[in-house]
Design a protein around this motif. Structure first.
Motif, mmCIF file in Angstrom:
data_model
loop_
_atom_site.group_PDB
_atom_site.id
_atom_site.type_symbol
_atom_site.label_atom_id
_atom_site.label_comp_id
_atom_site.label_asym_id
_atom_site.label_seq_id
_atom_site.Cartn_x
_atom_site.Cartn_y
_atom_site.Cartn_z
ATOM 1 N N ASP A 1 0.837 -1.193 0.000
ATOM 2 C CA ASP A 1 0.000 0.000 0.000
ATOM 3 C C ASP A 1 0.878 1.250 0.000
ATOM 4 O O ASP A 1 1.950 1.279 0.619
ATOM 5 C CB ASP A 1 -0.916 0.026 1.220
ATOM 6 C CG ASP A 1 -2.028 -1.006 1.143
ATOM 7 O OD1 ASP A 1 -2.290 -1.521 0.043
ATOM 8 O OD2 ASP A 1 -2.644 -1.300 2.197
ATOM 9 N N LYS B 1 -5.328 12.989 -2.908
ATOM 10 C CA LYS B 1 -6.573 12.237 -2.758
ATOM 11 C C LYS B 1 -6.947 11.541 -4.057
ATOM 12 O O LYS B 1 -7.572 10.466 -4.052
ATOM 13 C CB LYS B 1 -7.694 13.175 -2.313
ATOM 14 C CG LYS B 1 -9.006 12.483 -2.002
ATOM 15 C CD LYS B 1 -10.058 13.470 -1.508
ATOM 16 C CE LYS B 1 -11.363 12.759 -1.160
ATOM 17 N NZ LYS B 1 -12.406 13.717 -0.676
ATOM 18 N N LYS B 2 -6.552 12.123 -5.182
ATOM 19 C CA LYS B 2 -6.899 11.568 -6.493
ATOM 20 C C LYS B 2 -6.078 10.324 -6.835
ATOM 21 O O LYS B 2 -6.310 9.698 -7.869
ATOM 22 C CB LYS B 2 -6.707 12.640 -7.564
ATOM 23 C CG LYS B 2 -7.584 13.871 -7.364
ATOM 24 C CD LYS B 2 -7.298 14.935 -8.406
ATOM 25 C CE LYS B 2 -8.114 16.191 -8.160
ATOM 26 N NZ LYS B 2 -7.803 17.262 -9.150
ATOM 27 N N LYS C 1 -6.247 7.609 -5.272
ATOM 28 C CA LYS C 1 -6.961 6.449 -4.729
ATOM 29 C C LYS C 1 -7.284 5.392 -5.781
ATOM 30 O O LYS C 1 -7.452 4.220 -5.449
ATOM 31 C CB LYS C 1 -8.245 6.891 -4.020
ATOM 32 C CG LYS C 1 -9.255 7.580 -4.921
ATOM 33 C CD LYS C 1 -10.481 8.015 -4.129
ATOM 34 C CE LYS C 1 -11.512 8.694 -5.032
ATOM 35 N NZ LYS C 1 -12.731 9.103 -4.268
ATOM 36 N N ASP C 2 -7.370 5.785 -7.046
ATOM 37 C CA ASP C 2 -7.692 4.828 -8.112
ATOM 38 C C ASP C 2 -6.456 4.306 -8.834
ATOM 39 O O ASP C 2 -6.571 3.616 -9.857
ATOM 40 C CB ASP C 2 -8.644 5.481 -9.120
ATOM 41 C CG ASP C 2 -9.983 5.860 -8.494
ATOM 42 O OD1 ASP C 2 -10.448 5.106 -7.621
ATOM 43 O OD2 ASP C 2 -10.539 6.905 -8.879
ATOM 44 N N LEU C 3 -5.280 4.621 -8.321
ATOM 45 C CA LEU C 3 -4.034 4.206 -8.958
ATOM 46 C C LEU C 3 -3.872 2.688 -8.898
ATOM 47 O O LEU C 3 -4.050 2.075 -7.847
ATOM 48 C CB LEU C 3 -2.851 4.876 -8.257
ATOM 49 C CG LEU C 3 -1.455 4.556 -8.783
ATOM 50 C CD1 LEU C 3 -1.301 5.024 -10.221
ATOM 51 C CD2 LEU C 3 -0.402 5.193 -7.876
ATOM 52 N N LYS C 4 -3.548 2.085 -10.030
ATOM 53 C CA LYS C 4 -3.310 0.649 -10.075
ATOM 54 C C LYS C 4 -1.858 0.360 -9.699
ATOM 55 O O LYS C 4 -0.930 0.896 -10.310
ATOM 56 C CB LYS C 4 -3.622 0.098 -11.471
ATOM 57 C CG LYS C 4 -5.096 0.186 -11.848
ATOM 58 C CD LYS C 4 -5.355 -0.408 -13.232
ATOM 59 C CE LYS C 4 -6.831 -0.329 -13.592
ATOM 60 N NZ LYS C 4 -7.102 -0.894 -14.945
ATOM 61 N N ILE D 1 -3.310 -0.456 -2.441
ATOM 62 C CA ILE D 1 -4.043 0.783 -2.671
ATOM 63 C C ILE D 1 -3.163 1.979 -2.308
ATOM 64 O O ILE D 1 -2.186 1.851 -1.565
ATOM 65 C CB ILE D 1 -5.345 0.841 -1.841
ATOM 66 C CG1 ILE D 1 -5.028 0.713 -0.333
ATOM 67 C CG2 ILE D 1 -6.306 -0.253 -2.273
ATOM 68 C CD1 ILE D 1 -6.229 0.918 0.577
ATOM 69 N N ARG E 1 2.254 9.583 -11.040
ATOM 70 C CA ARG E 1 0.850 9.963 -11.162
ATOM 71 C C ARG E 1 0.562 11.264 -10.412
ATOM 72 O O ARG E 1 -0.193 12.119 -10.910
ATOM 73 C CB ARG E 1 -0.049 8.842 -10.615
ATOM 74 C CG ARG E 1 -1.537 9.192 -10.574
ATOM 75 C CD ARG E 1 -2.132 9.418 -11.969
ATOM 76 N NE ARG E 1 -2.163 8.182 -12.718
ATOM 77 C CZ ARG E 1 -3.113 7.251 -12.622
ATOM 78 N NH1 ARG E 1 -4.146 7.468 -11.797
ATOM 79 N NH2 ARG E 1 -3.068 6.167 -13.330
#
Length: 347
Positions: A135, A232-233, A235-238, A253, A340
């Motif tokens: 994580d 905060k953006k 959170k969708d990172l693979k 995550i 990212r």
């Protein structure tokens, strides 16, 4: 801009004095000229990394483009690598292990170059039982938890610490009582421990916006608000979850957390891991981030740290430390998050 010009003038004076007196440690005229040329192409985002195995995945990423004119500059024992990351001009520098190295390197970066903000990243131990290895964590606050007042045996929480009355030390932050971790007890209560208590202390800081030689104190240092909002953006990172055929129980995550802690200690102890989490709500534990944060606080420079969890800080198997297996995965996940983040910062 004014502070930068002062630094250039100061460097020039150091050179002149150094040449005339034969002093060591002076910066050469050639290096000063190169610093000036580099700064004309700024400003830059400073990227501060503890070790080479954490830095290499970033340098090897196709997203990192080396500056053709100035690929790097070696000065003061450090290599400052100049380039672009996601169309953002960056200067990447490795600190080496520990709070001292991290603090010195960050100060050099800010003193020499036109830097608009600092992004620090690396791996860390995990003190949070709700998260797992792999994580990526982005704490809102960082603290140096290695500055203590070690209380003499026989004194307790109600007793004033040595030099407390003069404002040098405090009991406001909290303490660790060693007897809480004894293996023996008497009548169901812990027996006294000669190590007694250690009280956590804030750092003395001397901000550029303050009065010279008039100290201020800081324990929890906040990251930059805008940077934290952007994070905060993530959170969708693979993120990666396997090392060869060894895979984590779930896909890692990227998550913002409340607090992280740093000290010149590699924590591989379950009891202390639990203490840091329950006492201070700490998630990542490392050896550099708080030093970078404190320097940025003093220099009034925006800062954020991204730390990927590589081990359980002593909370896992007694047979081995998980970092031996997952450090490379954690380092790559941290780099993916950094790339990212910078993309999001520019959007």
């Amino acid at each position: 801009m004014v502070s930068h010009l002062r630094m250039v003038l100061l460097g020039f004076l150091v050179v002149v004095v150094g040449i005339s007196s034969g002093a060591y440690g002076a910066i050469s005229n050639d290096i000063l000229k190169n610093i000036e040329r580099i700064n004309k192409r700024g400003p830059y985002l400073g990227i501060v990394v503890p070790n080479s195995f954490e830095m290499d995945p970033l340098l090897q990423s196709p997203s990192f483009v080396v500056d053709n004119h100035f690929p790097y500059l070696d000065v003061s024992g450090k290599r400052f690598r100049i380039g672009e990351l996601g169309n953002k001009k960056v200067i990447v520098v490795m600190t080496g292990l520990s709070m001292l190295n991290a603090g010195i390197t960050t100060q050099l970066l800010l003193s020499y170059f036109k830097v608009e903000g600092i992004l620090h990243y690396g791996i860390a131990g995990n003190a949070n039982p709700d998260l797992q290895i792999g994580d990526v964590t982005i704490p809102q606050y960082w603290a140096h938890t290695g500055l203590w007042n070690w209380q003499r045996y026989g004194d307790g929480p109600k007793d004033e610490l040595a030099l407390e009355s003069g404002g040098d030390y405090t009991r406001k932050i909290g303490y660790l009582e060693f007897s809480d971790y004894n293996n023996v007890s008497k009548n169901g209560k812990p027996v006294a421990n000669l190590l007694n208590n250690v009280w956590y202390q804030p750092e003395e800081i001397f901000p550029v916006y303050g009065t010279p030689e008039i100290r201020q104190h800081a324990f929890w240092v906040p990251v930059d608000k805008h940077y934290f909002t952007v994070a905060k953006k993530l959170k969708d990172l693979k993120l990666g979850s396997c090392v060869n055929t060894t895979c984590l129980p779930r896909t890692p995550i990227a998550v913002r957390v409340k607090r992280g802690a740093s000290a010149n200690v590699f924590v591989d102890n379950s009891a202390y891991r639990s203490f840091l989490n329950t006492k201070f709500n700490v998630t990542p534990i490392d050896m550099e981030s708080a030093a970078v944060a404190l320097v940025c606080l003093q220099q009034k420079t925006p800062f954020i740290a991204i730390r990927s969890l590589s081990d359980l800080a002593g909370g896992g198997s007694a047979l081995s430390n998980e970092a031996d297996i997952f450090s490379s995965l954690a380092a790559q996940n941290a780099v993916d998050a950094v790339i990212r983040f910078i993309t999001l910062l520019l959007s």
